[in-house]
Motif scaffolding. Structure first.
Motif, PDB file in Angstrom:
ATOM      1  N   UNK A   1      41.159  50.090  43.148  1.00 39.06           N
ATOM      2  CA  UNK A   1      41.167  49.427  41.703  1.00 39.06           C
ATOM      3  C   UNK A   1      39.600  49.238  41.203  1.00 39.06           C
ATOM      4  N   UNK A   2      39.422  50.249  40.258  1.00 36.94           N
ATOM      5  CA  UNK A   2      37.950  50.263  39.750  1.00 36.94           C
ATOM      6  C   UNK A   2      38.055  49.867  38.403  1.00 36.94           C
ATOM      7  N   UNK A   3      38.002  48.282  38.116  1.00 38.45           N
ATOM      8  CA  UNK A   3      38.492  48.001  36.742  1.00 38.45           C
ATOM      9  C   UNK A   3      37.552  46.515  36.670  1.00 38.45           C
ATOM     10  N   UNK A   4      37.623  45.981  35.667  1.00 38.66           N
ATOM     11  CA  UNK A   4      37.157  44.664  35.462  1.00 38.66           C
ATOM     12  C   UNK A   4      38.069  43.674  36.097  1.00 38.66           C
ATOM     13  N   UNK A   5      37.495  42.585  36.259  1.00 39.39           N
ATOM     14  CA  UNK A   5      38.078  41.453  36.894  1.00 39.39           C
ATOM     15  C   UNK A   5      37.988  40.035  36.233  1.00 39.39           C
ATOM     16  N   UNK A   6      38.880  39.204  36.148  1.00 40.83           N
ATOM     17  CA  UNK A   6      38.672  37.672  35.623  1.00 40.83           C
ATOM     18  C   UNK A   6      38.914  36.802  37.002  1.00 40.83           C
TER      19      UNK A   6
ATOM     20  N   UNK B   1      58.110  49.928  48.076  1.00 38.64           N
ATOM     21  CA  UNK B   1      58.837  50.278  49.476  1.00 38.64           C
ATOM     22  C   UNK B   1      58.304  50.096  50.665  1.00 38.64           C
ATOM     23  N   UNK B   2      57.402  49.022  50.836  1.00 33.37           N
ATOM     24  CA  UNK B   2      56.789  48.738  52.123  1.00 33.37           C
ATOM     25  C   UNK B   2      55.725  49.716  52.552  1.00 33.37           C
ATOM     26  N   UNK B   3      55.300  50.675  51.690  1.00 33.05           N
ATOM     27  CA  UNK B   3      54.100  51.583  52.290  1.00 33.05           C
ATOM     28  C   UNK B   3      52.648  51.265  51.815  1.00 33.05           C
ATOM     29  N   UNK B   4      52.445  50.139  51.104  1.00 28.18           N
ATOM     30  CA  UNK B   4      51.070  49.481  50.909  1.00 28.18           C
ATOM     31  C   UNK B   4      50.437  49.308  52.126  1.00 28.18           C
ATOM     32  N   UNK B   5      49.024  49.804  52.112  1.00 30.82           N
ATOM     33  CA  UNK B   5      48.178  49.901  53.364  1.00 30.82           C
ATOM     34  C   UNK B   5      46.943  49.028  52.864  1.00 30.82           C
ATOM     35  N   UNK B   6      45.901  49.776  52.515  1.00 29.36           N
ATOM     36  CA  UNK B   6      44.638  49.191  52.100  1.00 29.36           C
ATOM     37  C   UNK B   6      44.342  49.310  50.509  1.00 29.36           C
ATOM     38  N   UNK B   7      43.761  47.968  50.407  1.00 28.39           N
ATOM     39  CA  UNK B   7      43.131  47.989  48.715  1.00 28.39           C
ATOM     40  C   UNK B   7      41.672  47.663  48.948  1.00 28.39           C
ATOM     41  N   UNK B   8      40.955  48.585  48.022  1.00 25.28           N
ATOM     42  CA  UNK B   8      39.541  48.570  47.873  1.00 25.28           C
ATOM     43  C   UNK B   8      39.492  47.820  46.341  1.00 25.28           C
ATOM     44  N   UNK B   9      39.170  46.647  46.260  1.00 21.20           N
ATOM     45  CA  UNK B   9      39.018  46.157  44.626  1.00 21.20           C
ATOM     46  C   UNK B   9      37.744  46.282  44.291  1.00 21.20           C
ATOM     47  N   UNK B  10      37.291  47.022  43.167  1.00 13.91           N
ATOM     48  CA  UNK B  10      36.006  47.141  42.940  1.00 13.91           C
ATOM     49  C   UNK B  10      36.025  46.449  41.347  1.00 13.91           C
ATOM     50  N   UNK B  11      35.932  45.147  41.378  1.00 14.33           N
ATOM     51  CA  UNK B  11      35.777  44.351  39.964  1.00 14.33           C
ATOM     52  C   UNK B  11      35.299  43.262  40.080  1.00 14.33           C
ATOM     53  N   UNK B  12      35.100  42.589  39.182  1.00 12.97           N
ATOM     54  CA  UNK B  12      34.246  41.087  39.388  1.00 12.97           C
ATOM     55  C   UNK B  12      35.258  40.192  39.786  1.00 12.97           C
TER      56      UNK B  12
ATOM     57  N   UNK C   1      37.554  42.384  48.164  1.00 16.64           N
ATOM     58  CA  UNK C   1      37.145  42.252  46.603  1.00 16.64           C
ATOM     59  C   UNK C   1      35.556  41.341  46.751  1.00 16.64           C
ATOM     60  N   UNK C   2      34.966  41.544  45.750  1.00 14.35           N
ATOM     61  CA  UNK C   2      33.928  40.961  45.703  1.00 14.35           C
ATOM     62  C   UNK C   2      33.674  39.384  45.437  1.00 14.35           C
ATOM     63  N   UNK C   3      32.694  38.851  45.806  1.00 19.22           N
ATOM     64  CA  UNK C   3      32.496  37.397  45.842  1.00 19.22           C
ATOM     65  C   UNK C   3      32.486  37.109  44.222  1.00 19.22           C
ATOM     66  N   UNK C   4      31.363  37.588  43.399  1.00 24.34           N
ATOM     67  CA  UNK C   4      31.267  36.935  42.113  1.00 24.34           C
ATOM     68  C   UNK C   4      31.532  38.110  41.246  1.00 24.34           C
ATOM     69  N   UNK C   5      30.347  38.089  40.277  1.00 28.88           N
ATOM     70  CA  UNK C   5      30.554  39.535  39.270  1.00 28.88           C
ATOM     71  C   UNK C   5      29.912  40.664  40.269  1.00 28.88           C
ATOM     72  N   UNK C   6      30.751  41.804  40.007  1.00 23.28           N
ATOM     73  CA  UNK C   6      30.205  43.175  40.688  1.00 23.28           C
ATOM     74  C   UNK C   6      29.304  44.016  40.120  1.00 23.28           C
ATOM     75  N   UNK C   7      27.985  43.945  40.320  1.00 19.17           N
ATOM     76  CA  UNK C   7      27.126  44.612  39.466  1.00 19.17           C
ATOM     77  C   UNK C   7      26.514  45.932  40.215  1.00 19.17           C
ATOM     78  N   UNK C   8      26.978  46.126  41.393  1.00 15.64           N
ATOM     79  CA  UNK C   8      26.000  47.384  41.896  1.00 15.64           C
ATOM     80  C   UNK C   8      26.876  48.579  41.857  1.00 15.64           C
ATOM     81  N   UNK C   9      27.853  48.639  40.835  1.00 14.37           N
ATOM     82  CA  UNK C   9      28.152  50.184  40.490  1.00 14.37           C
ATOM     83  C   UNK C   9      29.145  50.453  41.766  1.00 14.37           C
TER      84      UNK C   9
END
Length: 246
Positions: free
Chosen positions: A107-112, A149-160, A179-187
């Motif tokens: 998930x490469x999107x903004x986050x609140x 359907x129970x198939x989810x495995x790994x999630x990399x969350x690229x968001x603030x 997921x990132x600790x705070x604001x994600x600023x390293x692209x």
């Protein structure tokens, strides 16, 4: 006596084998990459939006190039395609594919986070919305679980503020989340490093830690007063060819 010892060790071996993860072949792996930084933000000609557009393209090319030989099916949702309805439909369609046994996601999107200055009042993800509204992860999570359907495995969350969403995604059924600790600023610097290890068989936890060890990313974080350090949760010893499904 020997007979009973043989029965004991045979039973023990069977239990251990049952708890081992099953190998997942390349053709059985699915990946969904959700990328949206610019769509729905307004002010398309602003410098910040142009920077987001460039970052989106960079992330798309990176994931496409790195993942093509390691997943049987890769689906990209880009900008307007990341709307909540399409996101859930895409996940459901992949989950219904009988050849796909596991689904990873980026998930490469903004986050609140839950700061009162944000209208959602809880951790939320910036899927495309024409009004610019974010989607609360605690509300989206049950819908994700219902169609996966129970198939989810790994999630990399690229968001603030990604860590504020992590438990919601674990509740949704993902085995490993970061997921990132705070604001994600390293692209996508840490994502590139993560994929370098994850795609070639390193554990999720070690891959995340390798991704975190980048000097230039730390410099970018200081510029925006953020912390892109990804915190891994869940099954840290998971690898790309494994799963722990029953």
């Amino acid at each position: 006596m020997i007979k009973y010892l043989l029965l004991f060790f045979t039973g023990f071996s069977t239990i251990c084998h049952a708890n081992q993860s099953q190998p997942i072949d390349v053709r059985e792996r699915g990946l969904i990459a959700v990328i949206n930084l610019a769509a729905g933000r307004g002010q398309p000609r602003s410098l910040k939006t142009k920077m987001y557009v460039a970052e989106e393209i960079q992330a798309f090319r990176l994931i496409e190039q790195k993942s093509r030989d390691h997943y049987g099916k890769v689906i990209f949702l880009f900008r307007e395609e990341t709307n909540e309805v399409n996101f859930l439909k895409t996940l459901e369609t992949m989950a219904l594919d009988p050849e796909i046994k596991t689904i990873d996601m980026i998930l490469y999107a903004h986050g609140h986070n839950a700061d009162p200055k944000y209208a959602e009042g809880a951790p939320a993800l910036g899927l495309y919305n024409p009004q610019g509204h974010f989607t609360r992860s605690d509300l989206l999570g049950p819908e994700v679980k219902a169609v996966a359907r129970g198939k989810l495995r790994m999630l990399y969350l690229e968001s603030c503020w990604g860590t504020t969403q992590s438990q919601d995604w674990l509740n949704a059924g993902f085995l490993s989340v970061a997921g990132s600790k705070l604001v994600d600023g390293n692209h996508a610097i840490d994502l590139k490093r993560f994929l370098k290890k994850w795609l070639y068989g390193e554990t999720f936890g070690n891959s995340i830690n390798f991704g975190n060890k980048n000097i230039f990313g730390k410099v970018l974080d200081r510029m925006v007063k953020g912390d892109s350090t990804k915190v891994p949760l869940g099954a840290l010893d998971l690898t790309i060819d494994q799963t722990y499904f029953d």
